[in-house]
Structures are given as structure tokens and as C-alpha cells.
Design a protein around this motif. Structure first.
Motif, mmCIF file in Angstrom:
data_model
loop_
_atom_site.group_PDB
_atom_site.id
_atom_site.type_symbol
_atom_site.label_atom_id
_atom_site.label_comp_id
_atom_site.label_asym_id
_atom_site.label_seq_id
_atom_site.Cartn_x
_atom_site.Cartn_y
_atom_site.Cartn_z
ATOM 1 N N ASP A 48 0.821 -1.211 0.000
ATOM 2 C CA ASP A 48 0.000 0.000 0.000
ATOM 3 C C ASP A 48 0.858 1.265 0.000
ATOM 4 O O ASP A 48 0.443 2.294 -0.531
ATOM 5 N N SER A 51 1.281 3.436 -3.061
ATOM 6 C CA SER A 51 0.110 4.108 -3.633
ATOM 7 C C SER A 51 0.397 5.543 -4.049
ATOM 8 O O SER A 51 -0.271 6.075 -4.932
ATOM 9 N N GLY A 56 0.615 0.939 -5.673
ATOM 10 C CA GLY A 56 0.296 0.155 -4.488
ATOM 11 C C GLY A 56 -1.114 -0.376 -4.498
ATOM 12 O O GLY A 56 -1.945 -0.007 -5.328
ATOM 13 N N GLY A 57 -1.365 -1.279 -3.562
ATOM 14 C CA GLY A 57 -2.697 -1.833 -3.409
ATOM 15 C C GLY A 57 -2.925 -3.032 -4.313
ATOM 16 O O GLY A 57 -2.010 -3.580 -4.898
#
Length: 142
Positions: A48, A51, A56-57
Motif C-alpha cells: 500500500d 500508492s 500500491g494496493g
């Protein structure tokens, strides 16, 4: 549990062969071949904390993976993955390796990674990328 290094292995399982093909496709930038290794509803997971760069994610499905791969070159100048060790247990393959990352300014560094692949029905249903995001960020922000 099976542990192999990166060399050819004539007795490798179907899961291990699939993951090796995915790395070959990434190396040759063959997005179509990479997607063939991935389930249509694949989860493509990155820390994350990436991001800030829209890296990210969790990206979902083939469309999410294609969007991620199309966006990554806007953040880094280049990347080569060097898988070094494969550990297989059931429907999980964990890969330890080094990514050679080149910043947009041309500086290249080697950064370790761990990829955890979960397979379902002969395709990768999830890939989770674990790495030192602070080192990655330092490289791309220079």
C-alpha cells in the motif's frame, strides 16, 4: 515442499512451470503470455505504501494488471526481475529474487523481492509482491 533454484528442472510441477513461464513473459515484455498464466479474476497485490505512485494496493483482473504494467514505466526507467529460488507447497509458489530497477535518471540498483503466488485451476489467482519500499522510493525519487 519443493525448493528449486532458477536453472532448468525436468521434473518440475505444473504450478512451478506456470510461474516460470510468467517470469519469462515478464522478462520478454510479453503481456499476452503473462495474462495466460493469470486467472481472469487475478489479484495483483503490491505494498500500500507504493500508492503515492499509483503502484500500491490490489489490482483486479487482467485489466488491472495491464493498467499496472502500463503505468510502471512512468515511474521507473526500467526493471528486470531475477528470480533466484522457488519454494512450492501445494497451490502456493514463493519466489525469492532480485529486481534490477533503473530510475528515470538512469541509476540502477538491485533490490530483493519475495513474490507469493497462489494458484487455482492451473492459473495464478493471486500474486503478492513484498519488498523494501523505502529503498525503492529512494531510488525513484533521486
Amino acid at each position: 515442499m519443493t525448493i528449486t533454484t532458477c536453472g532448468p528442472c525436468p521434473t518440475q510441477s505444473a504450478n512451478l512451470a506456470l510461474i516460470r513461464r510468467a517470469y519469462d513473459a515478464f522478462r520478454t515484455r510479453d503481456v499476452g503470455a503473462l495474462l495466460e498464466a493469470l486467472a481472469p479474476d487475478v489479484e495483483w497485490v503490491h505494498p500500500d505504501s507504493m500508492s503515492d505512485y499509483d503502484l500500491g494496493g490490489t489490482k483486479h483482473g487482467h485489466a488491472g494488471v495491464k493498467a499496472f504494467l502500463a503505468h510502471a514505466p512512468t515511474v521507473v526507467g526500467g526493471m528486470l526481475l531475477e528470480p533466484l529460488e522457488f519454494v512450492e507447497s501445494g497451490d502456493r509458489v514463493v519466489v525469492f529474487g532480485v529486481r534490477h530497477v533503473t530510475s528515470v535518471s538512469g541509476r540502477t540498483e538491485q533490490l530483493s523481492f519475495v513474490h507469493s503466488w497462489t494458484l487455482r485451476d492451473g492459473r495464478a489467482a493471486r500474486m503478492e509482491d513484498v519488498f523494501d519500499t523505502a529503498a525503492f522510493k529512494r531510488l525513484i525519487e533521486r
